[in-house]
Design an enzyme around this catalytic site. Structure first.
Site, short mmCIF file in Angstrom:
data_model
loop_
_atom_site.label_atom_id
_atom_site.label_comp_id
_atom_site.label_asym_id
_atom_site.label_seq_id
_atom_site.Cartn_x
_atom_site.Cartn_y
_atom_site.Cartn_z
N ASP A 37 0.06 22.93 11.23
CA ASP A 37 -1.11 22.74 11.57
C ASP A 37 -2.07 21.86 10.28
O ASP A 37 -3.00 22.62 10.46
CB ASP A 37 -1.63 24.14 11.75
CG ASP A 37 -1.33 25.29 10.27
OD1 ASP A 37 -0.86 24.44 9.20
OD2 ASP A 37 -1.60 26.42 10.30
N HIS A 230 4.66 -5.27 2.15
CA HIS A 230 3.74 -3.86 2.37
C HIS A 230 4.54 -2.25 0.91
O HIS A 230 4.95 -1.37 1.91
CB HIS A 230 3.63 -3.08 3.38
CG HIS A 230 3.05 -4.04 4.36
ND1 HIS A 230 2.95 -4.13 5.91
CD2 HIS A 230 1.96 -4.84 4.12
CE1 HIS A 230 1.43 -5.24 6.37
NE2 HIS A 230 1.52 -5.83 5.24
N ASP A 247 -3.34 -4.30 -4.61
CA ASP A 247 -3.79 -4.24 -3.49
C ASP A 247 -4.40 -3.76 -2.92
O ASP A 247 -4.32 -1.95 -2.19
CB ASP A 247 -3.25 -5.39 -2.28
CG ASP A 247 -3.87 -5.03 -1.31
OD1 ASP A 247 -4.94 -5.02 -0.52
OD2 ASP A 247 -3.13 -6.08 -0.19
N ASP A 258 -11.03 -5.72 1.00
CA ASP A 258 -9.60 -5.54 0.89
C ASP A 258 -9.62 -7.15 -0.18
O ASP A 258 -9.82 -8.35 -0.19
CB ASP A 258 -9.18 -6.32 1.86
CG ASP A 258 -7.16 -6.42 2.33
OD1 ASP A 258 -7.05 -5.56 1.02
OD2 ASP A 258 -7.02 -7.35 3.06
N HIS A 337 3.44 -15.15 4.66
CA HIS A 337 2.32 -14.36 5.61
C HIS A 337 0.70 -15.27 5.26
O HIS A 337 0.88 -17.21 5.02
CB HIS A 337 1.30 -13.41 4.63
CG HIS A 337 0.96 -12.95 3.40
ND1 HIS A 337 0.10 -14.30 3.35
CD2 HIS A 337 1.30 -12.89 1.79
CE1 HIS A 337 -0.03 -13.99 1.37
NE2 HIS A 337 1.22 -13.07 1.22
N HIS A 341 -7.70 -12.39 7.43
CA HIS A 341 -8.38 -11.89 8.34
C HIS A 341 -8.59 -12.08 8.01
O HIS A 341 -9.55 -11.73 7.68
CB HIS A 341 -6.71 -11.09 8.50
CG HIS A 341 -6.58 -9.96 7.00
ND1 HIS A 341 -7.81 -9.30 6.93
CD2 HIS A 341 -6.24 -10.43 6.30
CE1 HIS A 341 -7.48 -8.73 5.91
NE2 HIS A 341 -6.35 -9.18 5.33
N HIS A 348 -7.48 -5.02 8.88
CA HIS A 348 -7.03 -7.02 9.96
C HIS A 348 -8.58 -5.99 10.68
O HIS A 348 -8.01 -5.61 11.80
CB HIS A 348 -6.15 -6.38 9.99
CG HIS A 348 -5.27 -6.02 8.96
ND1 HIS A 348 -3.79 -5.70 9.20
CD2 HIS A 348 -5.10 -7.09 7.68
CE1 HIS A 348 -3.39 -5.96 7.66
NE2 HIS A 348 -4.21 -6.65 6.85
N GLU A 372 -6.36 -14.65 1.12
CA GLU A 372 -5.55 -14.53 -0.45
C GLU A 372 -4.05 -14.93 -0.37
O GLU A 372 -3.09 -14.65 0.44
CB GLU A 372 -5.01 -12.94 0.22
CG GLU A 372 -4.62 -12.41 2.18
CD GLU A 372 -5.01 -11.55 2.71
OE1 GLU A 372 -3.81 -10.75 2.35
OE2 GLU A 372 -5.16 -10.84 3.51
N TYR A 376 5.95 -15.11 -3.57
CA TYR A 376 6.39 -13.67 -3.90
C TYR A 376 8.14 -13.95 -4.32
O TYR A 376 8.53 -15.01 -3.79
CB TYR A 376 7.05 -13.06 -3.02
CG TYR A 376 5.04 -12.70 -2.56
CD1 TYR A 376 4.81 -12.24 -3.04
CD2 TYR A 376 4.55 -13.42 -1.10
CE1 TYR A 376 3.36 -11.46 -2.93
CE2 TYR A 376 3.40 -13.47 -1.47
CZ TYR A 376 2.90 -12.22 -1.80
OH TYR A 376 1.11 -12.05 -1.01
N ARG A 394 -0.39 -11.58 -5.63
CA ARG A 394 -1.42 -12.83 -4.96
C ARG A 394 -2.81 -12.76 -5.68
O ARG A 394 -2.61 -11.89 -6.41
CB ARG A 394 -1.16 -11.74 -3.75
CG ARG A 394 -2.35 -11.60 -2.51
CD ARG A 394 -1.41 -10.97 -1.38
NE ARG A 394 -1.50 -9.78 -1.31
CZ ARG A 394 -1.01 -9.02 -1.22
NH1 ARG A 394 0.65 -9.43 -1.67
NH2 ARG A 394 -0.83 -7.86 -1.25
N GLU A 396 -6.96 -12.03 -3.38
CA GLU A 396 -7.24 -12.46 -2.44
C GLU A 396 -8.85 -11.67 -2.89
O GLU A 396 -9.11 -10.31 -3.60
CB GLU A 396 -6.66 -11.15 -1.34
CG GLU A 396 -7.56 -9.74 -0.16
CD GLU A 396 -6.82 -9.79 0.39
OE1 GLU A 396 -5.76 -9.00 -0.65
OE2 GLU A 396 -7.11 -10.43 1.94
N1 GLY Z 1 -4.05 -5.11 2.58
C1 GLY Z 1 -4.05 -5.56 4.00
C2 GLY Z 1 -4.25 -7.06 3.66
O1 GLY Z 1 -4.23 -8.03 2.73
O2 GLY Z 1 -3.64 -7.80 4.71
MN MN Z 2 -5.58 -8.25 3.08
MN MN Z 3 -5.21 -6.55 0.25
#
Ligand code: GLY
Ligand code: MN
Ligand code: MN
Length: 423
Positions: A37, A230, A247, A258, A337, A341, A348, A372, A376, A394, A396
């Site tokens: 609950d 992720h 991140d 982000d 990737h 975005h 996103h 970004e 890797y 990365r 970003e």
């Molecule tokens: N944090 C998710 C991305 O960078 O797209």
């Molecule tokens: Mn991102």
């Molecule tokens: Mn990100």
């Protein structure tokens, strides 16, 4: 804050995209059960929120378009003293009428009856099919006599593509908090022992500075963990000679940030870390410098592939010809990737990438997109010189597209090696 007039303007803009004699129904997000609950903290559905700014559960927005003009009705939860004792205050119908500039406000117990009435003389029905919600399915059945069922999500998404100055101000506010969190991480990493400890420091800043929450689950990945894109377990040790990919971005009054920064645990980059990092930073800055209205996101991605591939060749990580390596998906192994975005109410953002004819939408002034690039290199990749193995990096930033250039909204968050090391 987004003013009431702005919501009204958005509904007028949406109405222009709707068919005559149509009814649009948007429902609020459902509270999500966590276990037994207990529930997750409630967060309104972004499309619903974008169209009316109402933050409570168990509510709905109805837009009726006859010829040209629209009528808008908001349905809200009834006041209930006992329930409010447990789950908090509800605005209620009377109070909502003083705030929301819609044609009428009803309580949710009238929803089924009122909607059935409104469905009667309409031709088209718009619902948000991205919601996967039994209330949307029920409305679809209820409106089965109507000629068409359209997905409203694409149309709301089109409106959400370009941000107003009030929206940009909220993203900037989110970024100012996220900046403080990343800078704290840079200065504290050396004194901490685990990824989750570092995550706690970051999210402490989010909460303390008034952000509702993180905009997505923070990734705090030390060493080879950064090669899991992720990675959200964040439960490993911080090892002295490794990098940490962070991140993390807060959500401030429904707007996301982000940001990824990759920093050394010890406070000092090693030589191979420095070489790879400098190469990716160079690519990130090159791509940011290309961002302006009219440019295609797919071209930014292609350019990032080309530059990263050249960089990996010069570091001896890949061997061969840039075009062939990209074509044969050899680069994809290390850069799996996209370049970025749309970002806004959702990290996103759901704004479309293609128009209804399937053609790519170019960058438009007012869009916010992430840039970004990342590389890797798994620990067990024997094809790569040993000194680079187990490094994931990365970088970003969140970029506002303007007519002739762009503005890096997160430009103040340290990313130069000397600045990171100074903290
Ligand atoms: N944090 C998710 C991305 O960078 O797209
Ligand atoms: Mn991102
Ligand atoms: Mn990100």
């Amino acid at each position: 804050m987004i003013k009431e007039e702005e919501y009204a303007k958005r509904r007028t803009a949406l109405a222009k995209k709707l068919k005559k004699h149509s009814i649009t129904v948007l429902v609020s997000a459902k509270a999500q059960q966590r276990s037994n609950d207990t529930e997750y903290p409630y967060r309104q559905n972004s499309n619903f929120y974008y169209m009316c700014g109402f933050k409570e559960d168990n509510s709905a927005l109805v837009i009726i378009k006859k010829e040209k003009k629209i009528k808008t009705y908001l349905f809200v939860q009834k006041k209930d003293e006992l329930l409010e004792l447990w789950t908090g205050k509800r605005l209620g119908q009377k109070e909502a009428k003083t705030i929301f500039d819609v044609d009428d406000i009803f309580t949710m117990d009238k929803f089924d009856k009122k909607v059935a009435e409104l469905f009667k003389d309409k031709l088209s029905l718009y619902l948000d099919f991205t919601m996967q919600d039994e209330r949307v399915d029920k409305l679809k059945k209820l409106g089965s006599h109507l000629l068409c069922h359209y997905n409203i999500s694409h149309k709301v998404g089109e409106l959400r593509l370009c941000k107003s100055s009030a929206e940009i101000a909220l993203i900037k506010k989110a970024l100012s908090i996220t900046k403080e969190a990343h800078h704290l991480a840079m200065s504290k990493a050396k004194s901490l022992h685990s990824e989750d400890e570092l995550q706690a420091e970051i999210e402490y800043v989010f909460k303390k500075q008034g952000a509702y929450s993180d905009a997505y689950t923070s990734i705090v990945a030390c060493g080879n963990n950064a090669n899991t894109l992720h990675y959200i377990k964040n439960d490993d040790k911080l090892e002295n000679n490794k990098l940490i990919l962070i991140d993390a971005g807060c959500e401030y009054d429904y707007y996301a940030s982000d940001i990824t920064r990759t920093i050394p645990v010890s406070g000092k980059f090693t030589e191979p870390q420095k070489e790879l990092y400098s190469m990716i930073l160079f690519v990130e800055k090159e791509i940011i410098s290309m961002v302006k209205a009219g440019v295609m996101r797919s071209d930014l991605h292609s350019k990032s592939e080309e530059l990263l591939c050249e960089g990996l060749i010069s570091l001896g990580i890949l061997k061969g010809n840039v075009k062939k390596l990209i074509k044969k998906k050899k680069l994809k192994k290390y850069y799996p990737h996209g370049i970025g975005h749309w970002m806004g109410l959702d990290v996103h953002d759901t704004g479309p990438y293609k128009n209804t004819k399937g053609k790519e939408i170019p960058l438009l002034a007012g869009m916010v997109m992430t840039v970004e690039p990342g590389i890797y290199i798994p620990q067990d990749d024997k094809s790569v010189p040993k000194r680079f193995r187990g490094i994931g990096i990365r970088i970003e930033d969140d970029i506002l597209v303007t007519k002739d250039a762009c503005q890096n909204l997160s430009g103040e968050i340290f990313k130069e090696i000397k600045d990171i090391e100074s903290l």
